[in-house]
Design an enzyme around this catalytic site. Structure first.
Site, PDB file in Angstrom:
ATOM      1  NE  ARG A 182      26.933 -34.876  65.170  1.00 15.28           N
ATOM      2  CZ  ARG A 182      28.256 -34.792  65.142  1.00 15.28           C
ATOM      3  NH1 ARG A 182      28.900 -34.505  64.017  1.00 15.28           N
ATOM      4  NH2 ARG A 182      28.972 -34.995  66.254  1.00 15.28           N
ATOM      5  CG  HIS A 200      30.692 -36.587  59.074  1.00 19.75           C
ATOM      6  ND1 HIS A 200      30.595 -35.464  58.270  1.00 19.75           N
ATOM      7  CD2 HIS A 200      30.585 -36.134  60.357  1.00 19.75           C
ATOM      8  CE1 HIS A 200      30.448 -34.390  59.030  1.00 19.75           C
ATOM      9  NE2 HIS A 200      30.432 -34.770  60.293  1.00 19.75           N
ATOM     10  CB  SER A 219      37.016 -32.498  65.765  1.00 13.67           C
ATOM     11  OG  SER A 219      36.319 -31.747  66.709  1.00 13.67           O
ATOM     12  CG  HIS A 221      32.548 -36.118  70.051  1.00 17.57           C
ATOM     13  ND1 HIS A 221      31.309 -36.585  69.668  1.00 17.57           N
ATOM     14  CD2 HIS A 221      33.295 -36.061  68.921  1.00 17.57           C
ATOM     15  CE1 HIS A 221      31.315 -36.798  68.348  1.00 17.57           C
ATOM     16  NE2 HIS A 221      32.516 -36.488  67.879  1.00 17.57           N
ATOM     17  CG  HIS A 252      36.456 -38.510  65.871  1.00 13.13           C
ATOM     18  ND1 HIS A 252      35.740 -39.029  64.816  1.00 13.13           N
ATOM     19  CD2 HIS A 252      35.718 -37.470  66.334  1.00 13.13           C
ATOM     20  CE1 HIS A 252      34.636 -38.328  64.633  1.00 13.13           C
ATOM     21  NE2 HIS A 252      34.597 -37.378  65.544  1.00 13.13           N
ATOM     22  CE1 TYR A 278      35.410 -30.586  62.963  1.00 13.09           C
ATOM     23  CE2 TYR A 278      34.653 -30.746  60.689  1.00 13.09           C
ATOM     24  CZ  TYR A 278      34.385 -30.546  62.031  1.00 13.09           C
ATOM     25  OH  TYR A 278      33.096 -30.297  62.436  1.00 13.09           O
TER      26      TYR A 278
END
EC number: 4.1.3.39
Length: 339
Positions: A17, A21, A171, A200, A202, A291
């Protein structure tokens, strides 16, 4: 709270998912099945499957996918026997009708994602997911853009709508370890003890794994990660790296490290048309708090208008743009051209 190093961590893979990107949503059916088989063999708990921007994300604004969400979900459902299939829904992009279709295709977990101050818009989708009998997760994106206390209030809203797990979602890859600690403490203070939490991360500041470890130390139950870090920007916390670190710490992750390492290098990394790593552009995302999925869009705009990707990203951060405002990237580029 007391940290329990022996508890089983819930390993939530997002390669199919968020990883979408990194290749502009161009996974083939063969790609998703090969990745899902390896993840299933490694015994991850869940595998998230969708366009990078969630159900119905395939669009002019976000980029068209090589396949539909349902085709990807059905393909994964054919090959997994252990892991549960998750999907992502952003209210306003996906609807309850799309959620029902995803459920019928095989998804049993949904993460309902909103900007960190907009939990209100998730009420209908969370309630409907519970009606379907899905494992229902609230997913508060861009969590660096509000205070720990405000984040906790938004988390409490999602819990009141029926979410049984709430995620702190970095994000922009902009949170420090102390930021993560403060957010988990605030959120867990307000939520019921029975409500789970997730992280989550990054990797834009190279803190994806470190932040996930800090979250677990603060009582976090579920950890998002992806093979080879496959994800937006500099990617997510690399799954095989997190698992290796967890193993070194003596934590119970329940997965097979070597299977994950092999899948990362042999299946996932060769798919990257742009390396998923910390470099000048992806570092700018974390530094400016942008983002992560804006990266590829900003690179296209920079090339088209003869600008620096970093300049575009830093200006987007200055304007506090959030997920869903991809159309503003060209506006920012045109403004920079006039300076």
């Amino acid at each position: 709270m007391t940290f329990n190093p022996g508890k089983k961590l819930y390993i939530s893979d997002v390669t199919l998912r968020d990883g979408s990107h990194a290749i502009r949503h161009q996974y083939s059916i063969a790609n998703v099945q090969a990745i899902a088989r390896a993840l299933d063999q490694a015994k991850v708990d869940s595998i998230e499957v969708a366009h990078g921007d969630g159900l119905q994300g395939s669009s002019f604004n976000y980029g068209f996918g090589a396949h539909t969400d349902l085709e990807w979900i059905e393909a994964v459902a054919e090959v997994v026997t252990h892991a549960r299939i998750a999907t992502l829904l952003l209210p306003g992009i996906g609807t309850v009708h799309h959620l029902k279709e995803a459920y019928e295709a095989g998804a049993r977990i949904v993460r309902v994602a909103t900007h960190c101050t907009e939990a209100d818009v998730s009420r209908q989708h969370i309630a409907y997911a519970r009606e379907l009998g899905m494992d229902t997760v609230g997913f508060l994106m861009m969590s660096h853009m509000t205070t720990p206390q405000n984040l906790a209030v938004e988390a409490k809203k999602m819990e009141s709508y029926g979410a049984t797990c709430i995620y702190v979602v970095d994000s922009g890859g902009a949170l420090s370890m102390q930021d993560v600690r403060e957010r988990f403490r605030a959120v867990k203070d307000l939520l019921e003890p029975s409500t789970q939490t997730g992280i989550h991360a990054h990797h834009n500041l190279s803190l994806g794994v470190a932040n996930s470890i800090v979250a677990v130390e603060e009582g976090c139950d579920r950890i998002d990660a992806s093979l080879a870090g496959m994800g937006a920007g500099a990617g997510n916390a690399p799954l095989e790296v997190f698992v290796a670190a967890a193993e070194r710490l003596g934590w119970n992750h329940g997965t097979d490290l070597y299977t994950l390492m092999d899948a990362a290098d042999e299946i996932v990394r060769p798919l990257q048309d742009r390396p998923v790593r910390v470099d000048r552009e992806t570092l700018a995302l974390g530094y400016a708090g942008v983002y992560s999925s804006f990266l590829r869009h900003a690179e296209v705009a920079a090339e088209k208008y003869g600008l620096s990707t970093v300049d575009i990203l830093v200006e987007l951060g200055r304007r506090r743009m959030v997920g869903g405002q991809e159309d503003m990237i060209v506006d920012v580029a045109l403004d920079l051209l006039e300076r």
